[in-house]
Enzyme design. Structure first.
Site, PDB file in Angstrom:
ATOM      1  N   LYS A  77       0.861  -1.182   0.000  1.00 42.95           N
ATOM      2  CA  LYS A  77       0.000   0.000   0.000  1.00 42.95           C
ATOM      3  C   LYS A  77       0.895   1.229   0.000  1.00 42.95           C
ATOM      4  CE  LYS A  77      -3.949   1.860   2.631  1.00 42.95           C
ATOM      5  NZ  LYS A  77      -4.841   1.601   3.775  1.00 42.95           N
ATOM      6  N   SER A 106      -9.595   1.726   2.656  1.00 35.64           N
ATOM      7  CA  SER A 106      -8.720   2.498   1.807  1.00 35.64           C
ATOM      8  C   SER A 106      -7.672   1.665   1.081  1.00 35.64           C
ATOM      9  CB  SER A 106      -8.021   3.570   2.638  1.00 35.64           C
ATOM     10  OG  SER A 106      -7.203   2.963   3.630  1.00 35.64           O
ATOM     11  N   SER A 153      -9.912  -0.671   6.835  1.00 37.46           N
ATOM     12  CA  SER A 153      -9.300  -0.475   5.517  1.00 37.46           C
ATOM     13  C   SER A 153      -8.612  -1.689   4.909  1.00 37.46           C
ATOM     14  CB  SER A 153      -8.313   0.689   5.569  1.00 37.46           C
ATOM     15  OG  SER A 153      -9.014   1.897   5.610  1.00 37.46           O
TER      16      SER A 153
END
Lengths: 487, 96
Positions: free
Chosen positions: A77, A152, A176
């Site tokens: 990420k 996210s 997330s």
């Protein structure tokens, strides 16, 4: 079976056995990325050359006794710092930021022989549930490209689901990892707070943030967690959980396991198809020897307001560092210092980030602090206590991950309040610092994945993974591949 | 509670954000909706939050060599002679 559809552990075994070379696997993933990522947009940065070079080096170092994930390509990420590789957090503010150091988790996956293929798209500073607030554009869900992958960690989830990488490291502040795993048909786990180092994870809400894996099944999650967990002197909130060897201890025996089903998580707002799929999980676990008990945790009704107060408050403090002075974006025009701060922050942050900074500033300001921030802290404390009580009568809690399956692009941002409310099932684990796992439990009428969540007591990762492992021995939902990823 | 434009403007100043007219409109609406929803917290009795946080394990405060200085400095938007450059913070610094 196609190489890119193997699990991370299957690929690791094929590499160790000499059936596949690391450069072959890396090349296959990069080709898949070239074919699909123009439309999915799961990556902000793709490290094609660097990954091939590393694959060659790792292949030369291949010998028996390496990590089970040796040579397996992954995605990080883009809020995990990577030395020499830009780390944007999905924000214009950090568009050109190149960290001079690795996050601890990046060091750990590299030591275990990981090949980083790139940096996954995310909501700006991990604030969002759709990956639509990224400065670099939205990611699409590989199951239906007119829908969001969740957020996210949406870029990571889309990439693993589409077969572009074998696993990914995401971060989870209010869901997330679990929510995008749910929307994309993956298994993902948010570990107990303090299990995995946050050093080098760009902070959103420090008392909730935790790094964890997004994988194709529970065994892969166990293997990745074995690699990244552990005390780190550079993050004083890490603790020695006294576990490890999660992969080795997966047995699938659920006899005696008590599964708690909180009634609050099956009420108003939950789509009936999601409810049915999750209830079916309880029946499968029962079939494997578990007992199911219904219970009530009234405190769950306060978790959303408390979470948004605390997370926004911490975000407004954490994001104060982006002022155009030491690193990141600086506005071109200003006449004095205050104007430089204001112009930099106004031009560098997107709308959702600004909204959360303002909300955080509001709840921390004189006159409102007691009414909002302190009350939210009290709720956090009560939720933790209530969860402790719940775990006196059960070993894991079973809930949905989200009230619905993946929404259409644009739908959630048109109604942010509804988007915040959809975090109802995931935020309690963050408030209480508990481990929680999301796993696929079938599809809805439109063929979209439904996720089930298992929440455990502190350091109960082993119990969660074992329950998910047993479930995945009994079902094949985790092997479903989205359309477009076949071939 | 009603979130007036003036209040949003004050919050924005505290957070060092300058909002456009359109942003102010949109964010005022969004904040108002959120703050109205947060009123449910008023029902929570008591303000004690206990001490649920585990004490952190502290490390010794020791000096260690760091090779990062120049690399960190290279990330600054404006640098001169090994220093980060900003507008004056005293005198002409504006209302900081």
């Amino acid at each position: 079976m196609k190489l890119t559809h193997l699990t991370a552990l299957e690929l690791g075994r094929a590499i160790a056995a000499g059936d596949v070379t690391i450069p072959q696997a890396t090349q296959a993933a990069l080709e898949e990325m070239a074919r699909r990522d123009k439309s999915l947009h799961s990556c902000i940065t793709i490290l094609a050359e660097q990954a091939m070079e590393r694959a060659e080096t790792l292949q030369q170092g291949l010998k028996p006794g390496r990590s089970p994930l040796y040579g397996v390509p992954l995605l990080l990420k883009d809020n995990l710092c990577t030395q020499g590789v830009r780390t944007t957090c999905g924000s214009k503010m950090l568009e050109h930021y190149v960290p001079p150091y690795h996050a601890t988790v990046v060091e750990r996956v590299e030591s275990a022989g990981g090949v980083c293929l790139g940096k996954g798209n995310l909501d700006e500073f991990a604030m969002g549930s759709t990956t639509e607030t990224s400065y670099f554009g939205s990611t699409r869900n590989p199951w239906d490209e007119s829908r969001v992958p969740g957020g996210s960690s949406g870029g990571c989830a889309a990439a693993v689901a589409a077969g572009l990488v074998w696993y990914a490291l995401g971060s989870d502040t209010g869901g997330s990892i679990r929510q995008p795993a749910g929307y994309c048909g993956l298994t993902g786990i948010k570990p107990t707070y303090g299990t995995v180092s946050r050093y080098g994870l760009v902070a959103y809400a420090s008392s909730f943030d935790q790094v964890g894996p997004l994988c194709r099944d529970a065994a892969d999650c166990a293997a990745v967690l074995d690699v990244i967990q552990g005390r780190d002197c550079r993050d004083s909130t890490t603790v020695d959980g006294g576990y490890g060897g999660l992969l080795a201890s997966l047995a699938g025996d659920l006899r005696g396991l008590r599964v708690g089903v909180p009634v609050e998580c099956f009420g108003e707002g939950l789509h009936p198809q999601v409810a049915n799929r999750v209830k079916e999980v309880a029946r499968v676990l029962e079939h494997r020897g578990a007992t199911v008990v219904e219970l009530s945790i009234g405190e769950l009704n306060w978790v959303i307001p408390a979470y948004y107060v605390l997370a926004s408050a911490e975000a407004s403090s954490n994001l104060a560092r982006y002022d155009g002075v030491k690193y990141g974006f600086r506005a071109k025009e200003y006449h004095n210092l205050t104007q430089m701060y204001e112009n930099t922050r106004s031009q560098g942050f997107g709308k959702e980030t600004k909204a959360r900074i303002l909300l955080g500033t509001f709840v921390l300001s004189a006159g409102y602090y007691e009414a909002y921030y302190q009350k939210a802290l009290a709720v956090k404390h009560r939720v933790a206590k209530a969860m402790e009580r719940a775990f006196e009568t059960c070993d894991v809690l079973l809930t949905p991950v989200t009230p619905t399956t993946a929404p259409k692009l644009g739908e959630s941002l048109a109604n942010p309040m509804e988007m915040y409310l959809s975090d109802l099932y995931t935020v309690p684990a963050n408030l209480a610092g508990l481990p929680a796992l999301s796993m696929p439990c079938g599809v809805d009428g439109q063929g979209l994945p439904v996720g089930a969540q298992l929440v455990g007591p502190r350091f109960g990762e082993g119990v969660l993974l074992n329950a998910a492992y047993a479930y995945q021995q009994e079902t094949d939902y985790h092997t479903y591949v989205p359309r477009g990823g076949e071939g | 509670m009603d979130m007036t434009h003036k209040q949003v403007e004050e919050l924005a100043h505290l957070a060092r954000l300058s909002l456009t007219m359109q942003e102010r409109e949109e964010l005022a609406g969004q904040l108002e909706q959120m703050v109205a929803y947060l009123q449910v917290l008023a029902q929570v009795e008591g303000e004690e939050c206990g001490t649920m946080e585990e004490p952190c394990a502290l490390r010794y405060d020791e000096v260690e060599p760091s090779q990062l200085g120049d690399k960190l400095l290279s990330q600054a938007p404006q640098v001169a002679d090994g220093y980060v450059v900003t507008p004056r913070s005293v005198g002409e610094g504006g209302m900081a």
